[in-house]
Design a protein around this motif. Structure first.
Motif, PDB file in Angstrom:
ATOM      1  N   ASP A  13       0.847  -1.200   0.000  1.00  0.00           N
ATOM      2  CA  ASP A  13       0.000   0.000   0.000  1.00  0.00           C
ATOM      3  C   ASP A  13       0.880   1.246   0.000  1.00  0.00           C
ATOM      4  OD1 ASP A  13      -2.221  -1.570   0.038  1.00  0.00           O
ATOM      5  OD2 ASP A  13      -2.729  -1.217   2.138  1.00  0.00           O
ATOM      6  N   VAL A  14       0.591   2.155  -0.914  1.00  0.00           N
ATOM      7  CA  VAL A  14       1.374   3.382  -1.032  1.00  0.00           C
ATOM      8  C   VAL A  14       0.774   4.428  -0.102  1.00  0.00           C
ATOM      9  CG1 VAL A  14       2.198   5.176  -2.598  1.00  0.00           C
ATOM     10  CG2 VAL A  14       1.946   2.826  -3.414  1.00  0.00           C
ATOM     11  N   THR A  15       1.544   4.873   0.861  1.00  0.00           N
ATOM     12  CA  THR A  15       1.030   5.807   1.870  1.00  0.00           C
ATOM     13  C   THR A  15       1.747   7.146   1.873  1.00  0.00           C
ATOM     14  OG1 THR A  15       2.498   4.831   3.531  1.00  0.00           O
ATOM     15  CG2 THR A  15       0.263   3.934   3.377  1.00  0.00           C
ATOM     16  N   THR A  16       2.801   7.292   1.071  1.00  0.00           N
ATOM     17  CA  THR A  16       3.532   8.556   0.989  1.00  0.00           C
ATOM     18  C   THR A  16       3.585   8.990  -0.469  1.00  0.00           C
ATOM     19  OG1 THR A  16       5.652   7.375   0.799  1.00  0.00           O
ATOM     20  CG2 THR A  16       4.947   8.039   3.002  1.00  0.00           C
ATOM     21  N   PRO A  17       3.766  10.293  -0.733  1.00  0.00           N
ATOM     22  CA  PRO A  17       3.796  10.774  -2.115  1.00  0.00           C
ATOM     23  C   PRO A  17       4.961  10.170  -2.900  1.00  0.00           C
ATOM     24  CG  PRO A  17       3.475  12.601  -0.580  1.00  0.00           C
ATOM     25  CD  PRO A  17       3.829  11.401   0.247  1.00  0.00           C
ATOM     26  N   TYR A  18       4.745   9.981  -4.177  1.00  0.00           N
ATOM     27  CA  TYR A  18       5.816   9.507  -5.050  1.00  0.00           C
ATOM     28  C   TYR A  18       6.845  10.622  -5.251  1.00  0.00           C
ATOM     29  CZ  TYR A  18       3.041   5.409  -6.409  1.00  0.00           C
ATOM     30  OH  TYR A  18       2.340   4.230  -6.411  1.00  0.00           O
ATOM     31  N   ALA A  19       8.115  10.273  -5.083  1.00  0.00           N
ATOM     32  CA  ALA A  19       9.172  11.252  -5.330  1.00  0.00           C
ATOM     33  C   ALA A  19       9.209  11.586  -6.819  1.00  0.00           C
ATOM     34  CB  ALA A  19      10.516  10.687  -4.891  1.00  0.00           C
ATOM     35  N   CYS A  44       4.641   6.350 -11.253  1.00  0.00           N
ATOM     36  CA  CYS A  44       3.573   6.442 -10.256  1.00  0.00           C
ATOM     37  C   CYS A  44       2.228   5.935 -10.763  1.00  0.00           C
ATOM     38  CB  CYS A  44       3.423   7.889  -9.788  1.00  0.00           C
ATOM     39  SG  CYS A  44       2.894   9.044 -11.091  1.00  0.00           S
ATOM     40  N   PRO A  92      -3.021  10.817  -6.227  1.00  0.00           N
ATOM     41  CA  PRO A  92      -1.566  10.662  -6.162  1.00  0.00           C
ATOM     42  C   PRO A  92      -0.981   9.646  -7.129  1.00  0.00           C
ATOM     43  CG  PRO A  92      -2.590   9.548  -4.313  1.00  0.00           C
ATOM     44  CD  PRO A  92      -3.692  10.280  -5.030  1.00  0.00           C
TER      45      PRO A  92
END
Length: 261
Positions: free
Chosen positions: A3-9, A14, A133
């Protein structure tokens, strides 16, 4: 973590999406193969389908239709790189020798995007998130797990992505002629010269990899559904891999990664 919980650098893949002549058939095919759920979206989104895995957005599928006097988009999976500022990224792409195919546009309140090609001809998208996001689940069975640039000119491609997005390329131990793409020291994808197994006239392209529990069973399901195998399953350092086409001709890869064993 899946699960992606932080913004993509910025510079990180993405999102991926597919343009298909028969959108409903494509949704049904990937639902059967990868366990996705999805349906054709409302008219205000052009019918764009945001497919989900375990309730999280995993990929998009749209109808490949001509707009105005433009031809219909090709039946391909497109990789999107994250950006903090789409306008600035577009200028950077042009300054680095890339070609903008579709300039920056707003996608309602979801974000901003554009489509471009690198100097070797590989087409990709850029996504600046606002309310959306990108993929909410990655690196698990049924989800996006890897994005790979197959290029006719590795040196030119390396220079371009470094200049435009700050993506560095480094050799990967144990895989000859293969390079890792890094953002802030973290591997976010791969790059290699055009594989010899592909036809000589194959253009540079970004290849999307989806994770599966059993590569051989997944390829059997693809072919039974009307798709085909370009490369039958084979073992390599990262796991068991195959390259296939869906019934409408879109190319993608399947992998049972060793990390899932």
């Amino acid at each position: 973590m899946p699960d992606v919980t932080t913004p993509y650098a910025p510079g990180t893949p993405c999102w991926v999406d597919l343009a298909a002549p028969d959108q409903k058939a494509a949704i049904d095919f990937y639902a059967g193969l990868l366990g996705w759920t999805g349906e054709i979206g409302p008219p205000e989104t052009g019918g764009y389908a945001v497919c989900q895995l375990n309730g999280k957005p995993v990929a998009g599928i749209m109808a490949a239709v001509a707009m105005g006097d433009q031809p219909a988009p090709p039946t391909v999976w497109t990789t999107y790189l994250a950006s903090a500022d789409a306008e600035a990224s577009q200028r950077a792409v042009e300054s680095a020798g890339g070609t903008v195919l579709m300039p920056v546009m707003d996608v309602m309140s979801l974000g901003r995007m554009f489509i471009a090609a690198d100097p070797t001809g590989a087409v990709f998208g850029v996504w600046q998130p606002v309310d959306f996001p990108g993929a909410g689940v990655v690196n698990e069975t049924g989800a996006l797990i890897w994005n790979e640039l197959n290029t006719t000119d590795r040196s030119a491609a390396s220079a371009f992505y470094r200049a435009a997005f700050g993506i560095e390329s480094t050799t990967m131990e144990g895989i000859e002629h293969y390079y890792g793409l890094q953002v802030d020291g973290r591997h976010v994808g791969g790059m290699q010269p055009m594989p010899e197994q592909l036809p000589a006239d194959t253009p540079s392209h970004w290849l999307t990899y989806f994770a599966v529990a059993d590569a051989d069973a997944a390829v059997a399901k693809v072919t039974a559904s009307g798709g085909s195998a370009i490369m039958e399953p084979f073992d390599m350092i990262a796991g068991r891999i195959a390259m296939v086409t869906d019934p409408q001709g879109a190319v993608f890869a399947l992998i049972h990664p060793k990390a899932m064993e």
